[in-house]
Motif scaffolding. Sequence first.
Motif, mmCIF file in Angstrom:
data_model
loop_
_atom_site.group_PDB
_atom_site.id
_atom_site.type_symbol
_atom_site.label_atom_id
_atom_site.label_comp_id
_atom_site.label_asym_id
_atom_site.label_seq_id
_atom_site.Cartn_x
_atom_site.Cartn_y
_atom_site.Cartn_z
ATOM 1 N N ALA A 58 0.853 -1.188 0.000
ATOM 2 C CA ALA A 58 0.000 0.000 0.000
ATOM 3 C C ALA A 58 0.888 1.237 0.000
ATOM 4 C CB ALA A 58 -0.913 0.015 1.222
ATOM 5 N N LEU A 59 0.328 2.368 -0.393
ATOM 6 C CA LEU A 59 1.094 3.614 -0.372
ATOM 7 C C LEU A 59 1.603 3.926 1.028
ATOM 8 C CD1 LEU A 59 -0.703 6.313 -2.577
ATOM 9 C CD2 LEU A 59 1.573 5.362 -2.911
ATOM 10 N N SER A 60 0.760 3.706 2.025
ATOM 11 C CA SER A 60 1.098 4.092 3.395
ATOM 12 C C SER A 60 2.137 3.189 4.046
ATOM 13 C CB SER A 60 -0.162 4.118 4.261
ATOM 14 O OG SER A 60 -0.767 2.836 4.290
ATOM 15 N N THR A 61 2.485 2.074 3.392
ATOM 16 C CA THR A 61 3.518 1.187 3.936
ATOM 17 C C THR A 61 4.737 1.114 3.021
ATOM 18 O OG1 THR A 61 2.613 -0.796 2.851
ATOM 19 C CG2 THR A 61 1.748 -0.241 5.031
ATOM 20 N N ASP A 62 4.668 1.807 1.907
ATOM 21 C CA ASP A 62 5.723 1.734 0.896
ATOM 22 C C ASP A 62 6.788 2.798 1.155
ATOM 23 O OD1 ASP A 62 6.663 0.710 -1.813
ATOM 24 O OD2 ASP A 62 6.428 2.851 -2.237
ATOM 25 N N LYS A 63 8.022 2.363 1.340
ATOM 26 C CA LYS A 63 9.098 3.294 1.682
ATOM 27 C C LYS A 63 9.285 4.355 0.611
ATOM 28 C CE LYS A 63 13.947 3.515 3.094
ATOM 29 N NZ LYS A 63 15.181 2.753 3.426
ATOM 30 N N GLU A 64 9.245 3.955 -0.652
ATOM 31 C CA GLU A 64 9.444 4.920 -1.738
ATOM 32 C C GLU A 64 8.350 5.986 -1.730
ATOM 33 O OE1 GLU A 64 9.571 5.045 -6.633
ATOM 34 O OE2 GLU A 64 10.111 3.196 -5.596
ATOM 35 N N ALA A 65 7.098 5.555 -1.551
ATOM 36 C CA ALA A 65 5.982 6.506 -1.525
ATOM 37 C C ALA A 65 6.087 7.446 -0.333
ATOM 38 C CB ALA A 65 4.656 5.756 -1.487
#
Length: 227
Positions: A58-65
């Motif tokens: 998910a966006l909220s768990t993605d380091k890059e995001a």
Amino acid sequence: MKTKSLIITLIAILGLCSCGKSKEEKAQEMAANYLKGVLYHFDSYEPLQTKVDSSFVALSTDKEAIELTLDMLKLFQSANEYVEAIEMAERSMKLWSPNGYSSEYDKGEYRKAKEERDNNQRLLDKTKDRIQNQFSKIKSRQSYLEAEALSKIRDFNGWKVYHKFKSLNGAGTLDLFGEYVFFCDEDFNEGSAYPKEDYDAIVKVITAISSSDDIAEMIEAVQEEIY
């Protein structure tokens, strides 16, 4: 006798397995290793609570995001500073606005204020372009992650760890309480870490981005989240 020996061996093996570290213990150890390089007085560190949850794509768990969002927030801060500088320069321009009684000094102050206004306006315009570019990158990342989740490839991507602790402040005189959010792989190798307050703010922005089609809509969504 052989059967009895096998049963005893099996029980012993199961006993050894049951003595392994729990997820919470592994997470706490991971958090402590990270905080060694963060806290002023690690020798005073005392873990208070550790909670482990599964982490999914998910966006909220993605380091890059998350990193892209942090960079965008810094750009917003810069943009706000440029806006304030422009407003200040325009007030000066109004104060020193040339008229039939203006001295050379007055005219010089007006020119300086105008140059300041124009320079900050150029910086603001460039920053707006960079914000738009950052927004587009995050939306692209969102599309990629959604496709990855739908394909069922690496849907589960590790652990999300909440860790609360206390330790002495820099002067070594007061206990300070801290809360961190960690993301780590299945073996509890730390991938990223954020103070909980910062992460909560990031999630609000990411949530707004994910539901918005443009910057203006995102800003409105963030304001609704905050206020």
